[in-house]
Design a protein around this motif. Sequence first.
Motif, PDB file in Angstrom:
ATOM      1  N   LEU A 176      -8.467   7.085  -3.528  1.00  0.00           N
ATOM      2  CA  LEU A 176      -9.024   5.967  -4.272  1.00  0.00           C
ATOM      3  C   LEU A 176      -8.350   4.702  -3.735  1.00  0.00           C
ATOM      4  N   VAL A 177      -9.170   3.759  -3.317  1.00  0.00           N
ATOM      5  CA  VAL A 177      -8.660   2.490  -2.782  1.00  0.00           C
ATOM      6  C   VAL A 177      -9.273   1.396  -3.642  1.00  0.00           C
ATOM      7  N   TYR A 178      -8.438   0.510  -4.199  1.00  0.00           N
ATOM      8  CA  TYR A 178      -9.027  -0.516  -5.059  1.00  0.00           C
ATOM      9  C   TYR A 178      -8.216  -1.808  -5.005  1.00  0.00           C
ATOM     10  N   SER A 179      -8.853  -2.855  -5.522  1.00  0.00           N
ATOM     11  CA  SER A 179      -8.186  -4.151  -5.623  1.00  0.00           C
ATOM     12  C   SER A 179      -8.643  -4.852  -6.889  1.00  0.00           C
ATOM     13  N   THR A 180      -7.694  -5.513  -7.545  1.00  0.00           N
ATOM     14  CA  THR A 180      -8.053  -6.392  -8.668  1.00  0.00           C
ATOM     15  C   THR A 180      -7.849  -7.848  -8.241  1.00  0.00           C
ATOM     16  N   GLY A 181      -7.877  -8.089  -6.933  1.00  0.00           N
ATOM     17  CA  GLY A 181      -7.689  -9.448  -6.434  1.00  0.00           C
ATOM     18  C   GLY A 181      -6.235  -9.768  -6.142  1.00  0.00           C
ATOM     19  N   ARG A 182      -5.392  -8.742  -6.141  1.00  0.00           N
ATOM     20  CA  ARG A 182      -3.972  -8.918  -5.819  1.00  0.00           C
ATOM     21  C   ARG A 182      -3.598  -7.953  -4.696  1.00  0.00           C
ATOM     22  N   GLY A 183      -4.400  -7.951  -3.638  1.00  0.00           N
ATOM     23  CA  GLY A 183      -4.148  -7.032  -2.529  1.00  0.00           C
ATOM     24  C   GLY A 183      -4.866  -5.706  -2.751  1.00  0.00           C
ATOM     25  N   VAL A 184      -4.747  -4.854  -1.763  1.00  0.00           N
ATOM     26  CA  VAL A 184      -5.462  -3.567  -1.787  1.00  0.00           C
ATOM     27  C   VAL A 184      -4.439  -2.435  -1.767  1.00  0.00           C
ATOM     28  N   ASN A 185      -4.628  -1.464  -2.632  1.00  0.00           N
ATOM     29  CA  ASN A 185      -3.735  -0.307  -2.663  1.00  0.00           C
ATOM     30  C   ASN A 185      -4.539   0.981  -2.594  1.00  0.00           C
ATOM     31  N   GLY A 186      -3.995   1.958  -1.894  1.00  0.00           N
ATOM     32  CA  GLY A 186      -4.686   3.237  -1.718  1.00  0.00           C
ATOM     33  C   GLY A 186      -3.882   4.380  -2.324  1.00  0.00           C
ATOM     34  N   PHE A 187      -4.582   5.290  -2.965  1.00  0.00           N
ATOM     35  CA  PHE A 187      -3.964   6.433  -3.653  1.00  0.00           C
ATOM     36  C   PHE A 187      -4.590   7.714  -3.139  1.00  0.00           C
ATOM     37  N   THR A 188      -3.768   8.730  -2.967  1.00  0.00           N
ATOM     38  CA  THR A 188      -4.272  10.023  -2.506  1.00  0.00           C
ATOM     39  C   THR A 188      -4.135  11.031  -3.638  1.00  0.00           C
ATOM     40  N   LEU A 189      -5.189  11.805  -3.847  1.00  0.00           N
ATOM     41  CA  LEU A 189      -5.169  12.796  -4.924  1.00  0.00           C
ATOM     42  C   LEU A 189      -4.316  13.988  -4.508  1.00  0.00           C
ATOM     43  N   ASP A 190      -3.298  14.265  -5.323  1.00  0.00           N
ATOM     44  CA  ASP A 190      -2.521  15.488  -5.103  1.00  0.00           C
ATOM     45  C   ASP A 190      -3.215  16.592  -5.896  1.00  0.00           C
ATOM     46  N   PRO A 191      -3.912  17.502  -5.199  1.00  0.00           N
ATOM     47  CA  PRO A 191      -4.704  18.480  -5.955  1.00  0.00           C
ATOM     48  C   PRO A 191      -3.842  19.413  -6.788  1.00  0.00           C
ATOM     49  N   ALA A 192      -2.565  19.564  -6.399  1.00  0.00           N
ATOM     50  CA  ALA A 192      -1.707  20.490  -7.145  1.00  0.00           C
ATOM     51  C   ALA A 192      -1.452  19.973  -8.554  1.00  0.00           C
ATOM     52  N   VAL A 193      -1.295  18.660  -8.703  1.00  0.00           N
ATOM     53  CA  VAL A 193      -1.011  18.114 -10.037  1.00  0.00           C
ATOM     54  C   VAL A 193      -2.191  17.335 -10.604  1.00  0.00           C
ATOM     55  N   GLY A 194      -3.219  17.152  -9.783  1.00  0.00           N
ATOM     56  CA  GLY A 194      -4.420  16.462 -10.275  1.00  0.00           C
ATOM     57  C   GLY A 194      -4.200  14.982 -10.510  1.00  0.00           C
ATOM     58  N   GLU A 195      -3.279  14.366  -9.781  1.00  0.00           N
ATOM     59  CA  GLU A 195      -3.004  12.932  -9.970  1.00  0.00           C
ATOM     60  C   GLU A 195      -3.199  12.168  -8.662  1.00  0.00           C
TER      61      GLU A 195
END
Length: 341
Positions: A176-195
């Motif tokens: 998931l990659v998103y921005s609220t207008g304060r730069g862009v941050n990317g997150f990777t889903l850890d399937p083991a913990v579902g986060e």
Amino acid sequence: MLGETDQPGQIITIERHILEEQSSFPEATGTLTNLLYDIALAGKIIASRTNRAGLTEILGRTGDTNIQGEQVQKLDRFADDTLFRMNDHTGRVALMGSEEHEDILPIPAKYPAGKYVLLYDPLDGSSNIDYNICLGTIFVIYHKITTGRGSLEDCLQKGRRVVAAGYLLYGTSTMLVYSTGRGVNGFTLDPAVGEFLLSHPAIRIPEPPSYYSVNQGNQKYWSRGVQEYTAWLQGQKPGVRGLSARYVGSLVADFHRNLLAGGVFYYPADTRDREKTHGKLRLLYEAIPLSFLAEQAGGRGSDGGQNILDIAPQTLHQRTPLFVGSRALVEQAEAFIQKYG
Ligand code: AFP
């Protein structure tokens, strides 16, 4: 910015990241935070289904066609339903719009309407479903600007008014990659913990760029300006080092690679259909959110003549030529188009 100051090895979940971003807005009520979290949850559900696509009856077409005249696939419908149902009852959203539906999607009367407008392309790149190739979900959020439970006008806002935008990439891992207008941050889903865990903090499009991404099968239909631009990208002009070509045909995947490696994705206007010389991609569901992200990462999105974020949308399913990615490469596209048309 979060991620720059944190200790190495510290695990930052998307929930924590969104909450910490919210804390820098003292007036924030938490509604946007929760809306983003709902989208992340919808993404997890869609990801779990896309991962099993080849194993279940879900693979294949429903037999219907959507309003773009494309065949609707079962996964498209599942993604579309999931995003709508995840957000229809929360009181955070006033109305939604989906690339799969001709009209705006009001919140059912039995539920409260909120202050945000959510537009999404539920499963972009769906013609790739049968081939186990990356897919994506694109979303964009605005404030509702009309009174009551919202109207089309709320959806037709310029990209300059975006509150938040992002995408989910269903690839070798889910991101998931998103921005609220304060730069862009990317997150990777850890399937083991579902986060979703912060894996790509404070993304900036790197220089020099590495790639250009375009469907070169359409080249004979392009304008002289786009032909000359492509030759320039390939290094056919004096003093220019050529870039490598990469094209998946799933916009999120092509955009994501260029965001991380530097490059430009373009889907120009073409003359294949002389009635429709405005490209294939949708301004509201694809071009605006990705141009917003590009700009937040130091890049740019353009229709070849003007910044995508400055275009005043006229219709929900308006199409536009799109050049998006590294700023210098997008500006070169504009220069070639201005010079040669
Ligand atoms: P589908 O969802 O029909 O596969 O379309 C995907 C898309 O909208 C975008 O994700 C791609 O970048 C672009 O179309 C690919 O279009 P071409 O197949 O004409 O290259």
